[in-house]
Design a protein around this motif. Structure first.
Motif, PDB file in Angstrom:
ATOM      1  N   UNK A   1      24.283  34.497  43.302  1.00  0.00           N
ATOM      2  CA  UNK A   1      24.783  34.913  42.365  1.00  0.00           C
ATOM      3  C   UNK A   1      25.210  36.074  42.725  1.00  0.00           C
ATOM      4  N   UNK A   2      26.539  36.151  41.502  1.00  0.00           N
ATOM      5  CA  UNK A   2      28.013  37.831  41.764  1.00  0.00           C
ATOM      6  C   UNK A   2      26.703  38.552  41.762  1.00  0.00           C
ATOM      7  N   UNK A   3      26.160  39.939  41.770  1.00  0.00           N
ATOM      8  CA  UNK A   3      25.755  41.324  41.640  1.00  0.00           C
ATOM      9  C   UNK A   3      26.791  42.235  41.114  1.00  0.00           C
ATOM     10  N   UNK A   4      26.722  42.870  39.717  1.00  0.00           N
ATOM     11  CA  UNK A   4      27.097  42.992  38.200  1.00  0.00           C
ATOM     12  C   UNK A   4      28.479  43.691  39.284  1.00  0.00           C
ATOM     13  N   UNK A   5      28.607  44.689  39.957  1.00  0.00           N
ATOM     14  CA  UNK A   5      29.905  44.820  40.542  1.00  0.00           C
ATOM     15  C   UNK A   5      30.911  43.814  41.058  1.00  0.00           C
TER      16      UNK A   5
ATOM     17  N   UNK B   1      33.927  43.186  38.786  1.00  0.00           N
ATOM     18  CA  UNK B   1      35.808  42.483  40.009  1.00  0.00           C
ATOM     19  C   UNK B   1      36.204  41.555  40.109  1.00  0.00           C
ATOM     20  N   UNK B   2      35.558  40.267  39.479  1.00  0.00           N
ATOM     21  CA  UNK B   2      35.916  39.280  39.296  1.00  0.00           C
ATOM     22  C   UNK B   2      36.743  39.370  37.753  1.00  0.00           C
ATOM     23  N   UNK B   3      35.432  39.222  37.626  1.00  0.00           N
ATOM     24  CA  UNK B   3      36.335  39.402  35.787  1.00  0.00           C
ATOM     25  C   UNK B   3      37.540  40.182  35.944  1.00  0.00           C
ATOM     26  N   UNK B   4      38.241  40.904  36.645  1.00  0.00           N
ATOM     27  CA  UNK B   4      39.052  42.042  36.368  1.00  0.00           C
ATOM     28  C   UNK B   4      39.889  41.512  36.770  1.00  0.00           C
TER      29      UNK B   4
ATOM     30  N   UNK C   1      40.193  37.921  37.157  1.00  0.00           N
ATOM     31  CA  UNK C   1      40.905  36.812  36.216  1.00  0.00           C
ATOM     32  C   UNK C   1      42.366  37.360  35.126  1.00  0.00           C
ATOM     33  N   UNK C   2      41.717  38.657  34.515  1.00  0.00           N
ATOM     34  CA  UNK C   2      42.268  38.987  33.581  1.00  0.00           C
ATOM     35  C   UNK C   2      43.772  38.862  34.242  1.00  0.00           C
ATOM     36  N   UNK C   3      43.903  39.866  36.013  1.00  0.00           N
ATOM     37  CA  UNK C   3      44.599  39.590  36.502  1.00  0.00           C
ATOM     38  C   UNK C   3      45.620  38.205  36.642  1.00  0.00           C
ATOM     39  N   UNK C   4      45.259  37.900  36.540  1.00  0.00           N
ATOM     40  CA  UNK C   4      45.634  36.501  37.475  1.00  0.00           C
ATOM     41  C   UNK C   4      46.022  35.605  36.006  1.00  0.00           C
ATOM     42  N   UNK C   5      45.618  36.208  34.778  1.00  0.00           N
ATOM     43  CA  UNK C   5      46.365  35.313  33.761  1.00  0.00           C
ATOM     44  C   UNK C   5      47.048  36.311  32.917  1.00  0.00           C
ATOM     45  N   UNK C   6      46.699  37.613  33.151  1.00  0.00           N
ATOM     46  CA  UNK C   6      48.013  38.534  32.703  1.00  0.00           C
ATOM     47  C   UNK C   6      49.331  38.821  32.698  1.00  0.00           C
ATOM     48  N   UNK C   7      49.324  39.099  34.547  1.00  0.00           N
ATOM     49  CA  UNK C   7      50.589  39.335  35.802  1.00  0.00           C
ATOM     50  C   UNK C   7      51.225  38.281  35.396  1.00  0.00           C
ATOM     51  N   UNK C   8      50.921  36.728  35.322  1.00  0.00           N
ATOM     52  CA  UNK C   8      52.206  35.886  35.786  1.00  0.00           C
ATOM     53  C   UNK C   8      52.945  36.250  34.018  1.00  0.00           C
ATOM     54  N   UNK C   9      52.286  36.172  32.919  1.00  0.00           N
ATOM     55  CA  UNK C   9      52.312  36.245  31.320  1.00  0.00           C
ATOM     56  C   UNK C   9      53.650  36.742  31.614  1.00  0.00           C
ATOM     57  N   UNK C  10      53.090  38.289  31.526  1.00  0.00           N
ATOM     58  CA  UNK C  10      53.883  39.423  31.178  1.00  0.00           C
ATOM     59  C   UNK C  10      55.142  39.478  32.886  1.00  0.00           C
TER      60      UNK C  10
END
Length: 160
Positions: free
Chosen positions: A6-10, A14-17, A19-28
């Motif tokens: 499993x992923x550590x907290x750190x 990093x992964x959640x951030x 995935x946010x970039x992967x979703x938000x940047x192309x749309x912007x």
């Protein structure tokens, strides 16, 4: 079957951030280009890669590599761009099985018009919020990730 690592907290943070970039940047990027030039980011990127090529022309396979795209995705986009008069396809003289894609004069004018707004958006959304050292670190990190995703080095991003 091995136990899940499993992923550590750190790592999760990093992964959640990411995935946010992967979703938000192309749309912007799509929003800016669509609003200003009637293009998607991928359409613009396709035109830009052709604009940088010798004679503003590439084989479809080379264009796919430069745009980090599959041939089917690129074919659909080239069909739309061709319908808009921004590119044209022609048989490849060196290989009859291959097709060349060339930027038309209208395509050149479109990419020249779109470039300043796109660069401004890239700066506003990513580059200008980072220090030069962070830009360098980001490039190093993404080089490692791209090598993992493209181990054969087929994509343009693998060259750097």
């Amino acid at each position: 079957m091995s136990e899940t690592k499993w992923l550590s907290a750190d790592e999760r943070n990093a992964w959640v951030k990411l995935t946010a970039v992967l979703e938000l940047l192309p749309a912007a990027l799509d929003l800016q280009l669509s609003r200003d030039e009637g293009l998607t980011h991928f359409e613009y990127f396709t035109l830009a890669m052709l604009s940088e090529a010798p004679k503003r022309m590439l084989r479809t396979s080379a264009l796919a590599a430069r745009t980090n795209a599959t041939l089917p995705r690129l074919s659909r986009v080239v069909t739309r761009l061709e319908g808009a008069g921004l590119v044209e396809r022609s048989p490849c003289a060196e290989d009859r099985r291959a097709t060349n894609v060339a930027l038309t004069e209208g395509g050149w004018q479109k990419v020249v018009a779109a470039a300043p707004g796109h660069v401004a958006a890239v700066r506003r959304l990513v580059i200008d919020s980072l220090t030069p050292a962070q830009v360098e670190n980001l490039s190093e990190i993404l080089t490692v990730v791209v090598k993992q995703l493209d181990p054969d080095g087929r994509m343009l991003a693998s060259d750097s």
